[in-house]
Design a protein around this motif. Sequence first.
Motif, PDB file in Angstrom:
ATOM      1  N   GLN A 158       9.276 -15.530   0.304  1.00 45.32           N
ATOM      2  CA  GLN A 158       8.347 -14.678   1.065  1.00 45.32           C
ATOM      3  C   GLN A 158       6.938 -15.254   1.106  1.00 45.32           C
ATOM      4  N   LEU A 159       6.492 -15.813   0.003  1.00 48.76           N
ATOM      5  CA  LEU A 159       5.145 -16.368  -0.032  1.00 48.76           C
ATOM      6  C   LEU A 159       5.114 -17.757   0.615  1.00 48.76           C
ATOM      7  N   ALA A 160       6.078 -18.589   0.260  1.00 51.85           N
ATOM      8  CA  ALA A 160       6.091 -19.970   0.775  1.00 51.85           C
ATOM      9  C   ALA A 160       6.118 -19.984   2.304  1.00 51.85           C
ATOM     10  N   VAL A 161       6.933 -19.112   2.878  1.00 51.59           N
ATOM     11  CA  VAL A 161       7.098 -19.135   4.334  1.00 51.59           C
ATOM     12  C   VAL A 161       5.792 -18.737   5.038  1.00 51.59           C
ATOM     13  N   VAL A 162       5.056 -17.797   4.453  1.00 45.81           N
ATOM     14  CA  VAL A 162       3.784 -17.377   5.056  1.00 45.81           C
ATOM     15  C   VAL A 162       2.756 -18.505   4.953  1.00 45.81           C
ATOM     16  N   VAL A 163       2.667 -19.110   3.776  1.00 43.48           N
ATOM     17  CA  VAL A 163       1.687 -20.181   3.578  1.00 43.48           C
ATOM     18  C   VAL A 163       2.014 -21.353   4.521  1.00 43.48           C
ATOM     19  N   ASP A 164       3.281 -21.698   4.602  1.00 45.49           N
ATOM     20  CA  ASP A 164       3.681 -22.820   5.464  1.00 45.49           C
ATOM     21  C   ASP A 164       3.423 -22.522   6.935  1.00 45.49           C
ATOM     22  N   ASP A 165       3.858 -21.352   7.385  1.00 42.37           N
ATOM     23  CA  ASP A 165       3.675 -21.041   8.807  1.00 42.37           C
ATOM     24  C   ASP A 165       2.186 -20.992   9.138  1.00 42.37           C
TER      25      ASP A 165
ATOM     26  N   ASP B 221      18.409 -12.104  12.334  1.00 36.56           N
ATOM     27  CA  ASP B 221      17.883 -10.767  12.018  1.00 36.56           C
ATOM     28  C   ASP B 221      18.235 -10.289  10.607  1.00 36.56           C
ATOM     29  N   ASP B 222      18.856 -11.166   9.817  1.00 33.23           N
ATOM     30  CA  ASP B 222      18.988 -10.845   8.387  1.00 33.23           C
ATOM     31  C   ASP B 222      17.604 -10.880   7.725  1.00 33.23           C
ATOM     32  N   LEU B 223      16.619 -11.433   8.421  1.00 27.97           N
ATOM     33  CA  LEU B 223      15.269 -11.529   7.840  1.00 27.97           C
ATOM     34  C   LEU B 223      14.312 -10.497   8.429  1.00 27.97           C
ATOM     35  N   ILE B 224      14.847  -9.553   9.195  1.00 28.04           N
ATOM     36  CA  ILE B 224      13.941  -8.618   9.876  1.00 28.04           C
ATOM     37  C   ILE B 224      13.133  -7.779   8.874  1.00 28.04           C
ATOM     38  N   TYR B 225      13.741  -7.396   7.760  1.00 27.00           N
ATOM     39  CA  TYR B 225      12.981  -6.591   6.787  1.00 27.00           C
ATOM     40  C   TYR B 225      12.009  -7.451   5.987  1.00 27.00           C
ATOM     41  N   SER B 226      12.333  -8.726   5.852  1.00 26.49           N
ATOM     42  CA  SER B 226      11.394  -9.636   5.186  1.00 26.49           C
ATOM     43  C   SER B 226      10.091  -9.712   5.958  1.00 26.49           C
ATOM     44  N   THR B 227      10.176  -9.469   7.251  1.00 20.95           N
ATOM     45  CA  THR B 227       8.971  -9.556   8.073  1.00 20.95           C
ATOM     46  C   THR B 227       7.909  -8.563   7.605  1.00 20.95           C
TER      47      THR B 227
ATOM     48  N   SER C 245       0.866  -1.184   0.000  1.00 17.87           N
ATOM     49  CA  SER C 245       0.000   0.000   0.000  1.00 17.87           C
ATOM     50  C   SER C 245       0.899   1.230   0.000  1.00 17.87           C
ATOM     51  N   PRO C 246       0.661   2.139  -0.947  1.00 22.04           N
ATOM     52  CA  PRO C 246       1.559   3.289  -1.049  1.00 22.04           C
ATOM     53  C   PRO C 246       1.571   4.141   0.220  1.00 22.04           C
ATOM     54  N   MET C 247       2.750   4.502   0.641  1.00 25.14           N
ATOM     55  CA  MET C 247       2.979   5.432   1.744  1.00 25.14           C
ATOM     56  C   MET C 247       2.336   5.050   3.072  1.00 25.14           C
ATOM     57  N   GLN C 248       2.065   3.784   3.232  1.00 33.51           N
ATOM     58  CA  GLN C 248       1.470   3.357   4.503  1.00 33.51           C
ATOM     59  C   GLN C 248       2.571   2.914   5.476  1.00 33.51           C
ATOM     60  N   THR C 249       2.486   3.405   6.701  1.00 33.67           N
ATOM     61  CA  THR C 249       3.483   3.011   7.709  1.00 33.67           C
ATOM     62  C   THR C 249       3.093   1.664   8.316  1.00 33.67           C
ATOM     63  N   THR C 250       4.077   0.798   8.480  1.00 34.81           N
ATOM     64  CA  THR C 250       3.820  -0.496   9.141  1.00 34.81           C
ATOM     65  C   THR C 250       4.611  -0.544  10.437  1.00 34.81           C
ATOM     66  N   THR C 251       3.955  -0.938  11.506  1.00 35.41           N
ATOM     67  CA  THR C 251       4.616  -1.062  12.806  1.00 35.41           C
ATOM     68  C   THR C 251       4.317  -2.442  13.371  1.00 35.41           C
ATOM     69  N   TRP C 252       5.327  -3.089  13.891  1.00 37.57           N
ATOM     70  CA  TRP C 252       5.120  -4.380  14.554  1.00 37.57           C
ATOM     71  C   TRP C 252       6.160  -4.521  15.660  1.00 37.57           C
ATOM     72  N   ILE C 253       5.876  -5.443  16.568  1.00 40.35           N
ATOM     73  CA  ILE C 253       6.778  -5.603  17.718  1.00 40.35           C
ATOM     74  C   ILE C 253       7.538  -6.914  17.583  1.00 40.35           C
ATOM     75  N   ASP C 254       8.834  -6.822  17.561  1.00 34.74           N
ATOM     76  CA  ASP C 254       9.661  -8.025  17.599  1.00 34.74           C
ATOM     77  C   ASP C 254       9.850  -8.391  19.075  1.00 34.74           C
ATOM     78  N   GLN C 255       9.635  -9.651  19.423  1.00 29.71           N
ATOM     79  CA  GLN C 255       9.676 -10.052  20.841  1.00 29.71           C
ATOM     80  C   GLN C 255      11.089 -10.005  21.415  1.00 29.71           C
ATOM     81  N   PHE C 256      12.069  -9.835  20.565  1.00 26.48           N
ATOM     82  CA  PHE C 256      13.432  -9.656  21.076  1.00 26.48           C
ATOM     83  C   PHE C 256      13.925  -8.235  20.782  1.00 26.48           C
TER      84      PHE C 256
END
Length: 317
Positions: free
Chosen positions: A194-201, A213-219, A156-167
Motif C-alpha cells: 500500500q505504501l510502496a505503490v503510492v510512493v512509486d506512482d 478490481d481485486d484492488l478496488i478497496y486498496s484504493t 480518520s474515524p467515521m469519515q466517508t470517502t468517495t472517489w470516481i473509478d473511470q471504469f
Amino acid sequence: MTYIGRLAPSPTGAQHLGNARTYLVAWLHARTNRGKLLLRIEDLDTPRTKSGAEALVLEDLEWLGLDWDRDASSLGFARQSERTNRYAEVLDQLKSRELIYPCTCSRSEIEEAASAPHESFLDGTVYNGKCASNHVADAMKFEQQGTKYAWRFRFSPMQTTTWIDQFAGQQTLIPSQSLGDFIVARNYGPVAYQLAVVVDDHDSDINNVVRGDDLIYSTYRQLAIYDALQWKAPSWIHLPLVVGNDGRRLAKRHGDSRLKFYREQGVKPEELLNAIAQSLGLTTNKSLLNANQILDLAQQSSDWLHRIPAAPFQWTL
Ligand code: GLU
C-alpha cells in the motif's frame, strides 16, 4: 498533461491470462491517449517473489507484443526492491505527523478477535483498533523489548470517502469502519504494498492506473496516504477479473493459465490476444490480431473502454 501509466507486475511466478488482459487494457489506454507507459517490477514481497520471474515477465510482455517506455535508469524500468531508502524516508514523514502507529498484534490475534459468526468482510479482516492508542514513540519501547511490530495507518474515524473509478464509477464507503486501519510497514521486513505503490506512482508522475478490481478497496487505503502526504492521486480504472467456469477467480485449480504454458504448447500470442480482445468487446471477428492491430480497433472507437463488460470474464480453458 501527458498521460503517464504503468504496468506493475509482481514477479511471483509466471504471468497468467488475467494479467495479460489487464496489461492489454493498460497498454491500449495509454497508447490511445498518446501517453507513456512505464514498467515497474513489484518485487518487495520477498517470500512470494521467485527468482527468474522478472525475466519471465519481460518475456511474457514481449511475446504479447506489449511494449513500455523506458525510464532513465540503466534497466529502463524500476524495481521496488531498489527503492527501500525512499520508502523509509516517506515512512518517517508519516511518523513525524503521528499518522501511523506501532501495532504489536499478531495475525492470529487479529483473526481471533474478528471471528464473530457470520461476519463478512469486504477486503480481509477489519482491524479492531487494539493498538490504535499507541504513539510513534512507543516503537522505541518495542524495539528495546525485542517485540515485533507493524506500522498501521490510522484512518480518520467515521469519515466517508468517495472517489470516481473511470471504469466502475463512483465508489463510497467509510474506510475506518469497513476496512479498518492497515499496515504500511513492518519493523522486521519491507514496507507494505500500500505504501510502496503510492510512493512509486507519485515519484514517477503516474496519473493513470489500470489494474484488476481485486484492488478496488486498496484504493481507499492508497487515497488516504495520498491525502496525508498532500500528493495528487492518479485516476484509477479497475477492471473486472478473469474467473473460471465456477465463477471464482482464475487459479491453479482451473488448469494452467500461465502465459508460459500457452507459449510452450505452441499457442500463438495472436490467438490469446484475439480471445482477450473478444472478451473486451473490441472484436467479434475470429481473425488473429496482434497487439498493434487491436490498438487500431481501439483507436477507431472513442468509447471502447466503456464497452468492456462490467461482469467478470469467464474463461474456459
Ligand atoms: N503488483 C500488483 C499485481 O500484480 C499490481 C499493483 C497495482 O497495480 O497497484 O497485482
